[in-house]
Design a protein around this motif. Structure first.
Motif, PDB file in Angstrom:
ATOM      1  N   ALA A   1       0.845  -1.192   0.000  1.00  0.00           N
ATOM      2  CA  ALA A   1       0.000   0.000   0.000  1.00  0.00           C
ATOM      3  C   ALA A   1       0.878   1.239   0.000  1.00  0.00           C
ATOM      4  O   ALA A   1       2.030   1.190   0.429  1.00  0.00           O
ATOM      5  CB  ALA A   1      -0.915   0.013   1.225  1.00  0.00           C
TER       6      ALA A   1
ATOM      7  N   ASN B   1      -4.415   7.155  -2.156  1.00  0.00           N
ATOM      8  CA  ASN B   1      -3.679   5.967  -1.771  1.00  0.00           C
ATOM      9  C   ASN B   1      -3.889   4.878  -2.811  1.00  0.00           C
ATOM     10  O   ASN B   1      -4.729   4.991  -3.705  1.00  0.00           O
ATOM     11  CB  ASN B   1      -4.092   5.487  -0.371  1.00  0.00           C
ATOM     12  CG  ASN B   1      -5.593   5.404  -0.219  1.00  0.00           C
ATOM     13  OD1 ASN B   1      -6.277   4.816  -1.046  1.00  0.00           O
ATOM     14  ND2 ASN B   1      -6.107   5.988   0.843  1.00  0.00           N
TER      15      ASN B   1
ATOM     16  N   TYR C   1      -3.500   0.379  -3.319  1.00  0.00           N
ATOM     17  CA  TYR C   1      -3.335  -0.910  -2.662  1.00  0.00           C
ATOM     18  C   TYR C   1      -3.052  -2.004  -3.686  1.00  0.00           C
ATOM     19  O   TYR C   1      -3.546  -1.957  -4.810  1.00  0.00           O
ATOM     20  CB  TYR C   1      -4.602  -1.280  -1.892  1.00  0.00           C
ATOM     21  CG  TYR C   1      -4.932  -0.346  -0.763  1.00  0.00           C
ATOM     22  CD1 TYR C   1      -5.774   0.746  -0.956  1.00  0.00           C
ATOM     23  CD2 TYR C   1      -4.389  -0.543   0.502  1.00  0.00           C
ATOM     24  CE1 TYR C   1      -6.077   1.617   0.079  1.00  0.00           C
ATOM     25  CE2 TYR C   1      -4.681   0.321   1.554  1.00  0.00           C
ATOM     26  CZ  TYR C   1      -5.526   1.398   1.333  1.00  0.00           C
ATOM     27  OH  TYR C   1      -5.808   2.258   2.363  1.00  0.00           O
TER      28      TYR C   1
ATOM     29  N   LYS D   1      -6.686  -5.277  -1.042  1.00  0.00           N
ATOM     30  CA  LYS D   1      -7.793  -4.323  -1.153  1.00  0.00           C
ATOM     31  C   LYS D   1      -8.993  -4.781  -0.357  1.00  0.00           C
ATOM     32  O   LYS D   1      -9.385  -5.949  -0.408  1.00  0.00           O
ATOM     33  CB  LYS D   1      -8.187  -4.142  -2.622  1.00  0.00           C
ATOM     34  CG  LYS D   1      -7.315  -3.181  -3.383  1.00  0.00           C
ATOM     35  CD  LYS D   1      -7.780  -3.062  -4.823  1.00  0.00           C
ATOM     36  CE  LYS D   1      -6.848  -2.141  -5.618  1.00  0.00           C
ATOM     37  NZ  LYS D   1      -7.216  -2.101  -7.055  1.00  0.00           N
TER      38      LYS D   1
ATOM     39  N   SER E   1       3.747   2.784  -6.181  1.00  0.00           N
ATOM     40  CA  SER E   1       3.834   1.372  -5.819  1.00  0.00           C
ATOM     41  C   SER E   1       5.191   0.782  -6.187  1.00  0.00           C
ATOM     42  O   SER E   1       5.419  -0.408  -5.976  1.00  0.00           O
ATOM     43  CB  SER E   1       2.729   0.588  -6.527  1.00  0.00           C
ATOM     44  OG  SER E   1       2.865   0.706  -7.935  1.00  0.00           O
TER      45      SER E   1
END
Length: 127
Positions: free
Chosen positions: A49, A58, A60, A65, A109
């Motif tokens: 995350a 944000n 994930y 999730k 990420s």
């Protein structure tokens, strides 16, 4: 120099919850985006995350999730990862990471984007 320290790991049963903390020292967390990554034995490190510097967005991994929530409290210079409905596949060493960005840059990420890393905290999920 930015230092990150994870805490909150431990042993939890399948279906249980843990909240990981990432305490930042040396600089204000206000200027940094934060990510959480994990690495299980014999596996590659993987993204979990991330939260933007502003906290307004944000991202994930698909595998977490709906179960994990990333957050940050800049007044405490700390980021968090709330983990619910834990599964055996969630067992790993969890690392937080920080990257200095401008305010409008979204979360990332990609581990290569991060400049600072903590030492990790172990999460074990027992069945």
């Amino acid at each position: 120099q930015v230092r990150l320290a994870e805490s909150g790991g431990g042993v939890v049963q399948v279906g249980g919850s843990l909240r990981l903390s990432c305490a930042v020292s040396g600089r204000s967390l206000n200027n940094y985006g934060v990510g959480w990554f994990r690495q299980a034995p014999r596996k590659e490190r993987e993204f979990v995350a991330a939260i933007s510097r502003s906290g307004g967005s944000n991202e994930y991994a698909d595998s977490v999730k709906g179960r994990f929530t990333i957050s940050r409290d800049n007044s405490k210079n700390t980021a968090y990862l709330q983990m619910n409905s834990l599964k055996p596949d969630d067992a790993a060493v969890y690392y937080c990471a920080a990257r200095r960005t401008i305010l409008t840059v979204p979360e990332s990420s990609d581990a290569r984007d991060y400049d600072y890393w903590g030492q990790g905290t172990q999460v074990t999920v027992s069945s």
